[in-house]
Design a protein around this motif. Structure first.
Motif, PDB file in Angstrom:
ATOM      1  N   UNK A 187       0.833  -1.203   0.000  1.00  0.00           N
ATOM      2  CA  UNK A 187       0.000   0.000   0.000  1.00  0.00           C
ATOM      3  C   UNK A 187       0.867   1.252   0.000  1.00  0.00           C
ATOM      4  N   UNK A 188       1.963   1.214   0.797  1.00  0.00           N
ATOM      5  CA  UNK A 188       2.862   2.370   0.856  1.00  0.00           C
ATOM      6  C   UNK A 188       3.553   2.602  -0.471  1.00  0.00           C
ATOM      7  N   UNK A 189       4.085   1.554  -1.086  1.00  0.00           N
ATOM      8  CA  UNK A 189       4.826   1.741  -2.340  1.00  0.00           C
ATOM      9  C   UNK A 189       3.907   2.213  -3.457  1.00  0.00           C
ATOM     10  N   UNK A 190       2.692   1.688  -3.498  1.00  0.00           N
ATOM     11  CA  UNK A 190       1.764   2.134  -4.541  1.00  0.00           C
ATOM     12  C   UNK A 190       1.352   3.580  -4.349  1.00  0.00           C
ATOM     13  N   UNK A 191       1.116   3.964  -3.104  1.00  0.00           N
ATOM     14  CA  UNK A 191       0.771   5.367  -2.842  1.00  0.00           C
ATOM     15  C   UNK A 191       1.933   6.270  -3.233  1.00  0.00           C
ATOM     16  N   UNK A 230      20.301  -5.709   3.979  1.00  0.00           N
ATOM     17  CA  UNK A 230      18.950  -5.835   3.422  1.00  0.00           C
ATOM     18  C   UNK A 230      17.933  -5.097   4.281  1.00  0.00           C
ATOM     19  N   UNK A 231      18.085  -5.218   5.602  1.00  0.00           N
ATOM     20  CA  UNK A 231      17.150  -4.543   6.493  1.00  0.00           C
ATOM     21  C   UNK A 231      17.287  -3.027   6.361  1.00  0.00           C
ATOM     22  N   UNK A 232      18.526  -2.539   6.299  1.00  0.00           N
ATOM     23  CA  UNK A 232      18.729  -1.098   6.132  1.00  0.00           C
ATOM     24  C   UNK A 232      18.150  -0.606   4.814  1.00  0.00           C
ATOM     25  N   UNK A 233      18.368  -1.360   3.749  1.00  0.00           N
ATOM     26  CA  UNK A 233      17.816  -0.961   2.457  1.00  0.00           C
ATOM     27  C   UNK A 233      16.302  -0.889   2.489  1.00  0.00           C
ATOM     28  N   UNK A 234      15.679  -1.906   3.093  1.00  0.00           N
ATOM     29  CA  UNK A 234      14.223  -1.956   3.188  1.00  0.00           C
ATOM     30  C   UNK A 234      13.673  -0.803   4.026  1.00  0.00           C
ATOM     31  N   UNK A 235      14.223  -0.610   5.213  1.00  0.00           N
ATOM     32  CA  UNK A 235      13.739   0.439   6.106  1.00  0.00           C
ATOM     33  C   UNK A 235      14.014   1.819   5.525  1.00  0.00           C
ATOM     34  N   UNK A 236      15.184   1.985   4.895  1.00  0.00           N
ATOM     35  CA  UNK A 236      15.509   3.269   4.263  1.00  0.00           C
ATOM     36  C   UNK A 236      14.470   3.655   3.225  1.00  0.00           C
ATOM     37  N   UNK A 237      14.032   2.681   2.433  1.00  0.00           N
ATOM     38  CA  UNK A 237      13.017   2.948   1.416  1.00  0.00           C
ATOM     39  C   UNK A 237      11.684   3.311   2.067  1.00  0.00           C
ATOM     40  N   UNK A 238      11.297   2.561   3.072  1.00  0.00           N
ATOM     41  CA  UNK A 238      10.020   2.838   3.739  1.00  0.00           C
ATOM     42  C   UNK A 238      10.005   4.231   4.362  1.00  0.00           C
ATOM     43  N   UNK A 239      11.093   4.588   5.049  1.00  0.00           N
ATOM     44  CA  UNK A 239      11.134   5.891   5.708  1.00  0.00           C
ATOM     45  C   UNK A 239      11.221   7.034   4.702  1.00  0.00           C
ATOM     46  N   UNK A 240      11.914   6.824   3.587  1.00  0.00           N
ATOM     47  CA  UNK A 240      11.932   7.841   2.545  1.00  0.00           C
ATOM     48  C   UNK A 240      10.532   8.072   1.997  1.00  0.00           C
ATOM     49  N   UNK A 241       9.815   6.989   1.706  1.00  0.00           N
ATOM     50  CA  UNK A 241       8.469   7.128   1.146  1.00  0.00           C
ATOM     51  C   UNK A 241       7.537   7.821   2.139  1.00  0.00           C
TER      52      UNK A 241
END
Length: 421
Positions: free
Chosen positions: A243-247, A393-404
């Protein structure tokens, strides 16, 4: 007639404003100067070394390999010479080679560095897909750090030894093509000095028109694989159909250049492209074709769509995790984003011990180009050489989520309705 003439002039004026390029590729005069004209390099000779009495063959015939010589020191003891493409150079002594043994046997392999010192802990693989760090009991570094010795049991067949996981230009192409097709447009935007493709991914939902832009870069420096791994995890989170990535992709556009230096990567360079230049010092002069083509493509895409670059992220590797940002006095279009973003990452990933290094806009690196060209926020995101891969991998994932989250929330820019083109 007069009214018609006035309307015609107005239409011509509006048309000219609409089609005029808002940005042009600009040279910048930074305080720190760098010579990015071509420098001579010594190409690595691609070859195989066979010792039939020993039942051993070694080679550097795959893309990403680096081995300048292979010789026998004594029975079951071999030496690999590792030299850079030219000097002076950052001491990132990359090595990668393949050994074929007719039978399982115990061997010693000494890495001898012709310049600089040992840096990378060896990784091993039987298929160049799954890599394992060599056990510490099987590896010793000389006191002067100019050589290191590997002690291992070679299996029968092929065995790869490398400074980091090998991710060459073919691997990167395969990975980019694995990303969600309906969100991602793939393009070759130019060629390297030796004619390798400069890959681009353009990621958004629907039309890119009017959407603000995040630019993502990686592999300006060939050995910096951990940064590449973080970038891959980061982008996989952005296209994961949550939902976050699509938004986010409904409102933003992500332009990606996943491997800026494919020549250097495939040739096993320590730092430079085949012009003998550190590409991350050419972001004001555009003397190297890789940088000129990428910068021109970014500007072309921005001008064509009417969006604005808000953020540029350049993924790198170094000895430990670092976030290179701007001083607080540098007023970007999303000023304050970097501090908020990094604080959020630290809160969610407490094992991230990365430090923050803020600086003025004073050198021709990509981070500074984003500010100078667009007044955008620029961050050089460095991952440590030995940062655990699950943490990357965790840093990459969380970094993307927090940027979005931040770009959709605190730093959101309302999309203005665009005039028809």
């Amino acid at each position: 007639m007069k009214a018609f003439f006035s309307m015609a002039l107005l239409a011509l004026f509006l048309f000219s404003c609409d089609t005029k390029a808002r940005y042009e590729l600009t040279e910048f005069d930074y305080a720190q100067k760098h010579d990015t004209n071509d420098q001579e390099i010594t190409p690595q000779k691609k070859r195989s070394y066979s010792f039939f009495e020993e039942g051993i063959t070694a080679d550097n015939l795959f893309d990403g390999a680096r081995m300048n010589n292979f010789s026998v020191i004594s029975e079951n003891h071999y030496q690999v010479e590792i030299n850079p493409e030219n000097t002076p150079i950052n001491p990132s002594a990359w090595y990668a080679f393949r050994v074929f043994s007719e039978n399982q046997k115990t061997v010693e392999i000494t890495l001898k560095y012709g310049f600089g010192k040992h840096r990378y802990w060896p990784k091993v693989s039987i298929d160049r897909r799954i890599w394992v760090a060599l056990d510490s009991t099987r590896f010793t570094v000389a006191e002067d750090e100019k050589s290191a010795t590997i002690n291992l049991i070679l299996p029968a067949g092929d065995f790869y030894i490398a400074a980091q996981e090998v991710i060459n230009s073919t691997d990167m192409l395969e990975w980019t093509q694995s990303l969600t097709a309906d969100k991602t447009q793939h393009e070759v935007i130019g060629k390297s000095k030796l004619g390798r493709d400069l890959l681009n991914m353009d990621i958004t939902n629907g039309s890119p028109e009017g959407k603000d832009i995040v630019v993502v870069l990686s592999r300006q420096h060939p050995p910096e694989v951990t940064g590449n791994l973080a970038m891959m995890a980061f982008l996989e989170e952005i296209v994961n159909d949550s939902e976050l990535s699509n938004k986010f992709l409904d409102q933003y556009r992500v332009i990606v250049y996943p491997m800026l230096n494919p020549d250097g990567v495939d040739l096993g360079h320590w730092r430079h492209n085949t012009g003998g230049v550190d590409l991350n010092r050419d972001w004001a002069y555009y003397l190297q074709p890789e940088i000129e083509q990428v910068c021109s493509d970014i500007i072309e895409k921005v001008n064509a769509s009417g969006g604005e670059v808000k953020l540029g992220l350049d993924f790198h590797s170094t000895f430990s995790d670092v976030y290179y940002t701007y001083h607080d006095t540098v007023a970007t279009v999303i000023q304050g984003f970097s501090n908020d973003w990094i604080e959020n990452i630290f809160e969610r990933v407490p094992q991230d011990q990365g430090r923050i290094s803020a600086a003025a806009v004073g050198s021709a690196v990509s981070k500074n180009w984003f500010y100078s060209q667009f007044k955008a926020e620029g961050i050089t995101y460095e991952i440590g050489d030995d940062t655990p891969r699950d943490l990357i991998k965790e840093k990459g994932k969380v970094s993307a989520q927090e940027m979005m989250e931040l770009l959709l929330g605190k730093y959101k820019t309302e999309i203005q309705e665009q005039s028809p083109r």
